[in-house]
Design an enzyme around this catalytic site. Structure first.
Site, short mmCIF file in Angstrom:
data_model
loop_
_atom_site.label_atom_id
_atom_site.label_comp_id
_atom_site.label_asym_id
_atom_site.label_seq_id
_atom_site.Cartn_x
_atom_site.Cartn_y
_atom_site.Cartn_z
N GLY A 32 -4.64 -1.65 6.21
CA GLY A 32 -6.06 -0.66 6.60
C GLY A 32 -6.61 0.23 5.38
O GLY A 32 -7.13 1.06 5.71
N SER A 77 -4.95 -6.56 2.70
CA SER A 77 -3.74 -6.87 3.48
C SER A 77 -3.93 -7.73 4.68
O SER A 77 -3.29 -8.85 4.64
CB SER A 77 -3.26 -5.61 4.12
OG SER A 77 -3.96 -4.88 5.12
N SER A 78 -5.25 -7.70 5.48
CA SER A 78 -5.49 -8.85 6.39
C SER A 78 -5.69 -10.21 5.85
O SER A 78 -5.19 -11.30 6.24
CB SER A 78 -6.39 -8.38 7.22
OG SER A 78 -7.61 -8.54 6.71
N ASP A 127 -12.30 -11.15 0.13
CA ASP A 127 -10.75 -11.04 -0.08
C ASP A 127 -9.97 -12.23 0.21
O ASP A 127 -8.99 -12.49 -0.55
CB ASP A 127 -10.38 -10.17 1.48
CG ASP A 127 -10.94 -8.70 1.26
OD1 ASP A 127 -11.77 -8.50 0.44
OD2 ASP A 127 -10.52 -7.65 1.99
#
Lengths: 387, 387
Positions: free
Chosen positions: B141, B146-147, B204
């Site tokens: 976060g 990262s997700s 992303d």
């Protein structure tokens, strides 16, 4: 007889640096002044000297009037109604007079101020004795227009006791010149500024002469009238800076990144125009003072970001920004950047306790804090029969 | 059998926020990854569970395969070659499975990650037992993707052991998928991202899948190849932020100041394009690596000023900027701002001593410092016969 004159310093509210590249900028007078007292000895007295006292620096320069006449007789005068430039030859003659006082190299900038004084004095008043005392609220060389305020205050005092300017000397308190006298004053002050700065923009002396605010773009100055009270905290980082190097740094960055920088200058132009709008529009039911202040705060924050984009910020400026941000106050550098002064908007409803806290924190960093009303009066004079 | 997958995080090199208003942005992969190990029990073993271990958080989720089948049988699967979205109804079924583990409210964001896992797992691999172990270099976060890295790593491991993807499992070391497999992987990861983020931009997961860099504008992504080594110090201020509020703050400022902000977005567009140019142009006699690095540093500094102009900086970001400025290093926030991470360019010739000093100083402010190569590989997989 004594004539007192006072003339305010200035800040750039928006548009510094970008103005060099065609953007609009806005400058305003501040409620911090330079004061000049011109004392004329009674004609029966035998005090035949011209004396300049710089009180804040505890310095005094004094010449027998005969010595000044001998050195500068070729200049002629007085010509109070004909502002003229100091030629290179005249400047040499003046410097010779100053060198008799052995000013140290470190104070060369002082020499140019004293030169401006001698030029203005002999040009406007001729070869008469007097004692001239200078004090100032303005820190020197920090971008607050101290040299312009000095030239305006000198010129105002000198014009006030010349026949050129028509003023009822019996009036009490601080008086403002009429419109045509202000124009003459501004021209003389500009001649003084040229001796100190070489190629001044004319903005500083115009703001100091007329007060209030001016909008300027590509050499065109427009006087604008603020319709709101405006108070700023002015933090002097005391970090000296090289204005010329900063200006050419922006130009070089512009050469390397023409597209991006041209958009940046356009953004600054829009900000300056909007800022002038907000300041000129009277508060109303639809637009409260608070709403106007919030708008100004946003425009200042935006302008500061764009100045950082131009590369003219400095660690000391960032320290001020970070400190005032903690108290949710908007700040921007003013003038050349790279140190110098930072403006922080003090909203009308801000509590004095907060202001004290911010100032204490900034002073603990070694900075000097001044509070000033923005957009107040320009040059003013005051007579007293004897002193 | 064990399949390992790793997928990198991302940074925004330039153009965050402005991209929402039509400017070009540049994102790049970073040499910090999320690792997934998928361990398939020998078919003769009686371990009929699906287990997810989040090592960094010391958390484990485990369900009997029968329970998953019962809850999610309506979803069908496996459909490894047909990336599909998780419908609202499917999401409800998945959530019910997760709720059996009593995740605390404070970890709701975790629930969406586990949901993405369950969706990807059952959609790609169906109802087979396995143990899946996750570790990561990436702080959660903080805007480093990262997700997305998690979704890419999950999908890569799952696809690697499906029949859809053709890979020689006997090869050793980290392997890269072929072009069409990467496309499939990217689509699956995007479906996972949708579960976690609602309306992800797709940037992303694309960066994490393909690695290197992408330039994007108005929804069009272009992969670009860096021709220079690039190393950044990534400082995680650990200040949480509300991305949605920051994005709408910029939009509101744009509504209030349309002219100025449109120029600001144009400036960012020019900066992103120039940055992509510099990164793609190979160093030569006329353009040394050092000159390229200086150019990048200037563009980063300019972009940061424009982000400050948009109002998305934060005291913690300013602290990082001030600290790195002392060492003459250029920094900018990356991602949403308002906290989060700050990038600092580490030039090739910078001494390790300086880097250590900067890091020590930043860490003493409570920040987390990571050093990462920029623009490296995307998703990779690795097989081992037994684990």
């Amino acid at each position: 007889m004594e004539v007192k004159a006072r003339a305010p310093g200035k800040i750039i509210l928006s548009g510094e640096h970008a103005v060099v590249h065609g953007s609009t900028a806005v400058a305003a007078s501040i409620g911090l002044c330079t004061y000049v007292s011109l004392q004329v000895p009674p004609s029966n007295e035998n005090d035949d000297r011209l004396t300049l006292q710089l009180k804040d620096m505890a310095l005094e320069f004094s010449w027998p009037i005969g010595r000044i006449k001998e050195a500068l007789s070729s200049l002629g005068g007085p010509f109070p109604s004909t502002p003229t430039s100091c030629s290179a030859e005249s400047f040499k003659l003046i410097l010779a007079l100053i060198e008799e006082h052995n000013i140290l190299d470190a104070k060369l900038s002082l020499a140019s101020g004293v030169s401006a004084f001698l030029w203005l004095y002999t040009s406007i008043r001729g070869f008469k004795p007097a004692t001239v005392v200078v004090t100032s609220d303005l820190p020197l060389g920090s971008g607050l227009g101290s040299s312009a305020a000095l030239c305006v205050a000198f010129s105002a005092a000198l014009l006030a006791c010349s026949d050129t300017v028509n003023i009822d000397m019996k009036q009490e308190g601080w008086l403002v010149f009429g419109e045509s006298e202000l124009e003459l004053l501004n021209k003389w002050a500009f001649e003084g500024e040229k001796i100190i700065h070489g190629k001044p923009s004319g903005i500083d002396n115009t703001v100091s002469t007329y007060g209030n605010m001016i909008k300027f773009r590509s050499g065109n100055l427009t006087r604008i009238k603020s319709s709101m009270p405006l108070k700023m905290l002015i933090t002097n980082t005391k970090v000296g800076r090289n204005t010329k190097a900063l200006v050419s740094g922006v130009s070089e960055r512009t050469l390397r990144n023409p597209d991006a920088m041209s958009s940046v200058f356009n953004a600054v132009d829009s900000i300056s125009k909007e800022l002038a709008n907000v300041i000129q529009t009277p508060a109303s039911d639809d637009l409260s003072i608070t709403a106007k202040e919030e708008k100004l705060a946003e425009l200042m924050e935006m302008n500061q970001g764009l100045l950082q984009c131009m590369g003219v910020s400095h660690a000391s400026i960032e320290t001020v920004l970070r400190t005032t941000l903690k108290y949710k106050l908007a700040s921007k550098l003013t003038g050349a950047g790279g140190g110098g002064c930072v403006l922080t908007l003090l909203p009308t409803l801000l509590s004095g306790t907060i202001v004290d806290k911010v100032i204490a924190e900034l002073e603990s960093c070694g900075f000097q804090c001044l509070i000033a009303g923005i957009g107040g009066n320009g040059a003013e004079i005051c007579f007293s029969a004897s002193s």
